[in-house]
Write an enzyme that holds these catalytic residues in place. Structure first.
Site, PDB file in Angstrom:
ATOM      1  N   GLN A 223      -8.821  36.929  32.497  1.00 24.75           N
ATOM      2  CA  GLN A 223      -9.512  37.652  33.560  1.00 24.75           C
ATOM      3  C   GLN A 223     -11.035  37.630  33.429  1.00 24.75           C
ATOM      4  OE1 GLN A 223      -6.662  41.203  33.068  1.00 24.75           O
ATOM      5  NE2 GLN A 223      -7.084  41.224  35.254  1.00 24.75           N
ATOM      6  N   ARG A 280     -10.954  46.967  23.904  1.00 30.63           N
ATOM      7  CA  ARG A 280      -9.682  46.248  23.888  1.00 30.63           C
ATOM      8  C   ARG A 280      -9.852  44.955  24.666  1.00 30.63           C
ATOM      9  NH1 ARG A 280      -4.689  46.811  27.662  1.00 30.63           N
ATOM     10  NH2 ARG A 280      -3.283  45.379  26.594  1.00 30.63           N
ATOM     11  N   HIS A 326      -1.848  38.491  26.718  1.00 31.19           N
ATOM     12  CA  HIS A 326      -2.084  39.132  28.008  1.00 31.19           C
ATOM     13  C   HIS A 326      -1.875  38.076  29.098  1.00 31.19           C
ATOM     14  CE1 HIS A 326      -4.156  42.839  29.932  1.00 31.19           C
ATOM     15  NE2 HIS A 326      -3.719  42.089  30.923  1.00 31.19           N
ATOM     16  N   ASN A 371       0.976  42.523  26.244  1.00 32.60           N
ATOM     17  CA  ASN A 371       0.574  43.419  27.309  1.00 32.60           C
ATOM     18  C   ASN A 371       1.605  43.366  28.437  1.00 32.60           C
ATOM     19  OD1 ASN A 371      -1.564  45.094  28.759  1.00 32.60           O
ATOM     20  ND2 ASN A 371      -1.187  43.447  30.231  1.00 32.60           N
ATOM     21  N   GLU A 372       2.241  44.501  28.663  1.00 35.06           N
ATOM     22  CA  GLU A 372       3.117  44.679  29.826  1.00 35.06           C
ATOM     23  C   GLU A 372       4.198  43.616  29.987  1.00 35.06           C
ATOM     24  OE1 GLU A 372       0.628  45.072  33.270  1.00 35.06           O
ATOM     25  OE2 GLU A 372      -0.216  46.976  32.618  1.00 35.06           O
ATOM     26  N   ASN A 515       0.060  51.503  29.511  1.00 32.06           N
ATOM     27  CA  ASN A 515      -0.789  51.246  30.677  1.00 32.06           C
ATOM     28  C   ASN A 515      -0.217  52.014  31.849  1.00 32.06           C
ATOM     29  OD1 ASN A 515      -2.157  49.456  29.074  1.00 32.06           O
ATOM     30  ND2 ASN A 515      -1.605  47.613  30.238  1.00 32.06           N
ATOM     31  N   TYR A 517      -1.082  53.494  35.955  1.00 30.71           N
ATOM     32  CA  TYR A 517      -1.991  53.495  37.105  1.00 30.71           C
ATOM     33  C   TYR A 517      -1.569  54.392  38.256  1.00 30.71           C
ATOM     34  CZ  TYR A 517      -4.393  49.400  35.170  1.00 30.71           C
ATOM     35  OH  TYR A 517      -5.119  48.566  34.384  1.00 30.71           O
ATOM     36  N   GLU A 583      -4.650  51.243  29.146  1.00 28.71           N
ATOM     37  CA  GLU A 583      -5.247  50.923  30.447  1.00 28.71           C
ATOM     38  C   GLU A 583      -5.012  52.068  31.420  1.00 28.71           C
ATOM     39  OE1 GLU A 583      -4.119  47.281  32.439  1.00 28.71           O
ATOM     40  OE2 GLU A 583      -4.222  46.148  30.570  1.00 28.71           O
ATOM     41  N   TRP A 629      -9.540  50.776  32.366  1.00 24.40           N
ATOM     42  CA  TRP A 629      -9.486  49.422  32.913  1.00 24.40           C
ATOM     43  C   TRP A 629     -10.361  49.417  34.161  1.00 24.40           C
ATOM     44  CZ3 TRP A 629      -7.633  44.871  31.161  1.00 24.40           C
ATOM     45  CH2 TRP A 629      -7.742  43.792  32.058  1.00 24.40           C
ATOM     46  N   GLU A 636      -8.539  39.500  39.202  1.00 25.51           N
ATOM     47  CA  GLU A 636      -7.399  40.401  39.346  1.00 25.51           C
ATOM     48  C   GLU A 636      -6.133  39.610  39.718  1.00 25.51           C
ATOM     49  OE1 GLU A 636      -6.632  43.206  38.359  1.00 25.51           O
ATOM     50  OE2 GLU A 636      -4.884  43.663  39.571  1.00 25.51           O
ATOM     51  N   TRP A 637      -5.772  38.677  38.833  1.00 24.51           N
ATOM     52  CA  TRP A 637      -4.517  37.930  38.946  1.00 24.51           C
ATOM     53  C   TRP A 637      -4.309  37.357  40.355  1.00 24.51           C
ATOM     54  CZ3 TRP A 637      -3.836  36.760  34.220  1.00 24.51           C
ATOM     55  CH2 TRP A 637      -4.119  37.701  33.221  1.00 24.51           C
TER      56      TRP A 637
HETATM   57  C1  GBH Z   1      -2.580  45.873  34.577  1.00 28.28           C
HETATM   58  O1  GBH Z   1      -1.295  45.830  35.082  1.00 28.28           O
HETATM   59  C2  GBH Z   1      -2.894  44.609  33.848  1.00 28.28           C
HETATM   60  O2  GBH Z   1      -2.631  44.751  32.485  1.00 28.28           O
HETATM   61  C3  GBH Z   1      -4.313  44.185  34.046  1.00 28.28           C
HETATM   62  O3  GBH Z   1      -4.468  42.888  33.565  1.00 28.28           O
HETATM   63  C4  GBH Z   1      -4.675  44.299  35.489  1.00 28.28           C
HETATM   64  O4  GBH Z   1      -5.944  43.784  35.749  1.00 28.28           O
HETATM   65  C5  GBH Z   1      -4.623  45.733  35.856  1.00 28.28           C
HETATM   66  O5  GBH Z   1      -3.332  46.192  35.662  1.00 28.28           O
HETATM   67  C6  GBH Z   1      -4.944  46.013  37.297  1.00 28.28           C
HETATM   68  O6  GBH Z   1      -3.966  45.496  38.119  1.00 28.28           O
HETATM   69  O7  GBH Z   1       3.532  45.155  43.897  1.00 28.28           O
HETATM   70  O8  GBH Z   1       5.510  44.365  42.750  1.00 28.28           O
HETATM   71  O9  GBH Z   1       3.458  43.135  42.630  1.00 28.28           O
HETATM   72  C7  GBH Z   1      -1.013  46.940  35.889  1.00 28.28           C
HETATM   73  C8  GBH Z   1       0.416  47.094  36.183  1.00 28.28           C
HETATM   74  C9  GBH Z   1       2.196  46.493  37.532  1.00 28.28           C
HETATM   75  C10 GBH Z   1       0.077  46.740  38.510  1.00 28.28           C
HETATM   76  C11 GBH Z   1       2.651  45.720  38.702  1.00 28.28           C
HETATM   77  C12 GBH Z   1       0.507  45.955  39.684  1.00 28.28           C
HETATM   78  C13 GBH Z   1       2.247  45.262  41.039  1.00 28.28           C
HETATM   79  C14 GBH Z   1       3.681  45.393  41.371  1.00 28.28           C
HETATM   80  N1  GBH Z   1       0.772  46.331  37.328  1.00 28.28           N
HETATM   81  N2  GBH Z   1       1.912  46.097  39.889  1.00 28.28           N
HETATM   82  S1  GBH Z   1       4.095  44.440  42.753  1.00 28.28           S
END
Ligand code: GBH
Length: 727
Positions: A223, A280, A326, A371-372, A515, A517, A583, A629, A636-637
């Site tokens: 990222q 981190r 990650h 990570n996750e 983590n 959110y 996070e 975070w 952002e992926w």
């Molecule tokens: C984190 O994941 C990551 O570790 C980090 O790299 C990232 O930048 C950060 O969040 C912010 O996104 O709608 O089915 O696609 C967070 C956990 C779980 C958040 C899945 C987004 C999307 C589910 N993520 N979720 S879906």
């Protein structure tokens, strides 16, 4: 009730006007038939004698045809001489099975002497008692002599008081109807009102964190680093994925990202300026082992880079917390083995981990293996929304989880047996989870659904590692097996661990990396038609509340109290571990002018951090660390650079990728300097002044109040209609 009675008795008297009497004819609740209570015709006739009316026993004659004996006795003893008589015509709806023949006495008992009874089953009209009129369709027209107003016996007074009482009961019925409606209004409002400002839940709690509390920020290699093909780095699955058209919004890639490969010193200065003592970040596996294997050779430039980052951090008084994985798997391992569905990756990951501990472990004390894994396996192998983009929620998702749990356990054991003694560090895994709030907390099936949600989410990985029994959660094992067999498969789509493997995995977390959110509302739902796989296996549906403020990310609703509940869940279910929040944060849109006065992010952090404080002080959760975070906006992926999570703004159109602190960086910095929200501190005053406006506050109130007022208004209208028209 007793108050009502005394009021009634004191008001009961012989002078009560006749009109009133007829007004308060009973409702459906009190008679075996329904009186529409509609006076079709009224006339005062001469002073003929009539039998006394009696109301006392009609409740007990419901669904029966005769007044009880006691009431009949009372009537028989009565010696009334009515001074006048009234003829009234009523429309009555009969319940099914009501026998007029048998109920004549009952009717007379109530109305007085019936002088004329007319039954109109539609057009014509029957002027006789007839045995069984069809339920609900008949109209009874009757004339009767009303009660005397001149010679009231005690019995009559009693009768009258009962009448008044009935009247009161009826108003009572209406009142309770109204009350019930109001309560219903509030309850319904409350059930769907997850975001409104709830004082006991959401009040700001000032206070400071434990002395050694860790404040940190986080990033991840793909990222931020860029330099995707520089200095011998191998290709990762995210390089491949982002270079594939259509996979990432706007076609964004991590080719340059924040250019932290070149700008890491500047990053460290940002942290230093904020007073951060922890950071981190993650290692890019293919930067160290380009083809993912030790046999394929180490890339010294990659090792140098991470040595430099670590040294730079330490030189600035910042403790590194390092994530090994990650999400940026070496593409070579994807190509060769199919990625995490293949258990061959367990050893390759362990080799990589071993090398990393050996190389950096002299200076790194905090390790996170993965990570996750939920995201890696569900989004990577289930929905295909993340690299490597495989869509196989039924099998690959679970196979991936299986491999990762084993790989994690091997790496933990490697550290534990080979490096812990000399390096004295801690190693664990970071799991993500949204908080599941049952749609209706009083519905056992919704509560069970919410539990399934959390078992399938964090329990999938936390149960094998942190529970006393180890292995996958029972809910997962049972449902997936059951569904698999129903699909005609020979065995469960969820792989099984051997007893030895269960033992090997159990206990491999020195702390609980979390983590978090956002939150979801969960409802029980079984859908046999949906595609078999992870989502459907859970037997539930997800939603959110309209009161929840939303961030730029469409999945990110701001629900601070969810974090506290999740922390408590972890404490209660996973052996009261030390929890490291690795996070937590909020996104803004990528818009012009840039959002650097990020009030919403400040709100998010104050809300969530305060919930952590409550979890520590009120619930006794052993939270040791909090990590924001992210240090800066980054890739952002699959959303590319369209969503910005940073405490620092990064201009991705400028080749030099300048970083600018947002207002939230200053805010977080103040929290760190004060170790929370001590009374009297500026940061505490600032939080207090913003609190109500931040979350729930006025907006939440407004939304909830609208919902409640709507339901209340409707209830009131229904109740008033009942009271006036006695439908
Ligand atoms: C984190 O994941 C990551 O570790 C980090 O790299 C990232 O930048 C950060 O969040 C912010 O996104 O709608 O089915 O696609 C967070 C956990 C779980 C958040 C899945 C987004 C999307 C589910 N993520 N979720 S879906």
């Amino acid at each position: 009730m007793s108050l009502g009675m005394s009021v009634v008795l004191s008001r009961a008297g012989p002078s009560r006007p006749r009109r009133e009497q007829s007004t308060f004819l009973p409702s459906a609740c009190l008679l075996p038939f329904t009186v529409r209570n509609e006076v079709l015709h009224e006339q005062t006739s001469d002073g003929q004698r009539g039998k006394p009316g009696r109301l006392g026993s009609h409740t007990s004659t419901r669904n029966n045809t005769n007044p009880p004996a006691a009431a009949m006795d009372a009537r028989d003893r009565d010696t009334t001489t009515p001074a006048g008589a009234t003829s009234l015509v009523y429309a009555i709806n009969f319940p099914r099975g009501f026998s007029l023949a048998a109920d004549k006495r009952s009717l007379e008992y109530f109305f007085g002497e019936l002088t004329q009874v007319t039954i109109n089953p539609g057009e014509g009209g029957v002027v006789e008692w007839s045995p069984n009129p069809e339920a609900g369709k008949c109209e009874l027209r009757l004339k009767y002599r009303t009660l005397s107003r001149t010679s009231w016996s005690l019995n009559q007074k009693w009768a009258l008081s009962r009448l008044k009482n009935t009247q009161l009961k009826m108003s009572g019925t209406m009142l309770s109807l109204l009350t019930t409606s109001l309560l219903l209004g509030f309850t319904c409002g409350a059930v769907y009102d997850y975001g409104a400002y709830d004082r006991t839940r959401d009040n700001f709690r000032p206070g400071t964190f434990p002395d050694d509390f860790i404040w940190s920020t986080a990033t991840a290699s793909y990222q931020i680093e860029g330099a995707w093909n520089v200095d011998g780095k191998g290709e990762s699955i995210w390089d491949r994925f982002s270079h594939t058209p259509g996979k990432v919004d706007r076609g964004d890639t991590g080719d340059v990202a924040c250019d932290s490969y070149n700008k890491y010193r500047e990053d460290v200065q940002l942290m230093k300026a904020m007073g951060l003592k922890y950071y981190r970040f993650s290692l890019s596996w293919p930067r160290i082992f380009p083809d993912g294997t030790v046999a394929g050779g180490v890339n010294q430039a990659g090792v140098d880079y991470y040595n430099n980052v670590i040294d730079e951090l330490l030189a600035n008084g910042i403790t590194p917390m390092v994530t090994l994985y990650h999400w940026d798997l070496p593409q070579a391992l994807q190509d060769r083995y199919g990625g995490w569905v293949n258990e061959a990756l367990v050893d390759h990951f362990n080799d990589y981990a071993d090398f990393v501990f050996q190389t950096f472990g002299d200076r790194v004390r905090y390790w996170i293996t993965f990570n996750e894994p939920w995201v890696v396996c569900f989004l990577g192998y289930g929905t295909g929304g993340n690299a490597p983009g495989i869509q196989d929620p039924g099998n690959s998702t679970y196979l991936c989880g299986h491999t990762i749990l084993k790989a994690h356990a091997e790496a933990w054991n490697t550290y534990d047996t080979t490096y812990r003694g000399s390096q004295q560090g801690q190693i664990s895994i970071t799991l993500n989870c949204d908080w599941p709030e049952p749609r209706d907390p009083d519905s056992p099936s919704d509560v069970a659904a919410a539990d399934r949600y959390i078992q399938f989410y964090i329990g999938w990985f936390a149960h094998p590692i942190y529970s006393t029994g180890g292995d996958y959660p029972a809910a997962m094992k049972d449902i997936i097996r059951e569904k698999s067999l129903a699909e005609g498969l020979q065995e469960s789509r969820l792989p099984q661990f051997t007893p030895a493997e269960i033992d090997r995995i159990k206990g491999t977390g020195d702390f609980f990396g979390l983590n978090h959110y956002t939150a979801r509302i969960i409802q029980n739902r079984v859908d046999p038609t949906d595609t078999p796989g992870y989502s459907n296996d859970r037997n539930l549906s997800e939603s959110t509340a309209p009161e929840w403020p939303r961030a730029a990310s469409e999945w990110l609703y701001v629900v601070p109290w969810g974090l506290r509940r999740l922390l408590k869940f972890i404490k209660l279910n996973y052996g009261d571990p030390d929890v490291y929040i690795t996070e937590n944060g909020r996104s803004d849109h990528d818009e012009q002018p840039p959002i650097t006065e990020d009030a919403d992010r400040i709100c998010y952090y104050m809300g969530y951090i305060d919930e952590v404080l409550k979890a520590i002080e009120v619930d006794g959760v052993k939270v040791r660390a909090y990590t924001a975070w992210s240090l800066m906006d980054n890739f952002e992926w699959s959303r590319g650079y369209t969503e910005r999570f940073g405490l620092h703004y990064v201009n991705f159109t400028d080749p030099s990728r300048p970083r600018v602190p947002k207002e939230s960086a200053g805010f977080y910095s103040d929290i760190i300097a004060n170790n929370g929200f001590p009374e009297g501190a500026d940061v505490t005053t600032m939080v207090r002044s913003r609190w109500e406006g931040c979350r729930g506050g006025p907006a939440g109130w407004a939304a909830a109040t609208r919902v409640n007022m709507g339901v209340l208004g409707l209830s009131a209208m229904v109740a008033i209609t009942f009271t006036i028209f006695k439908v």
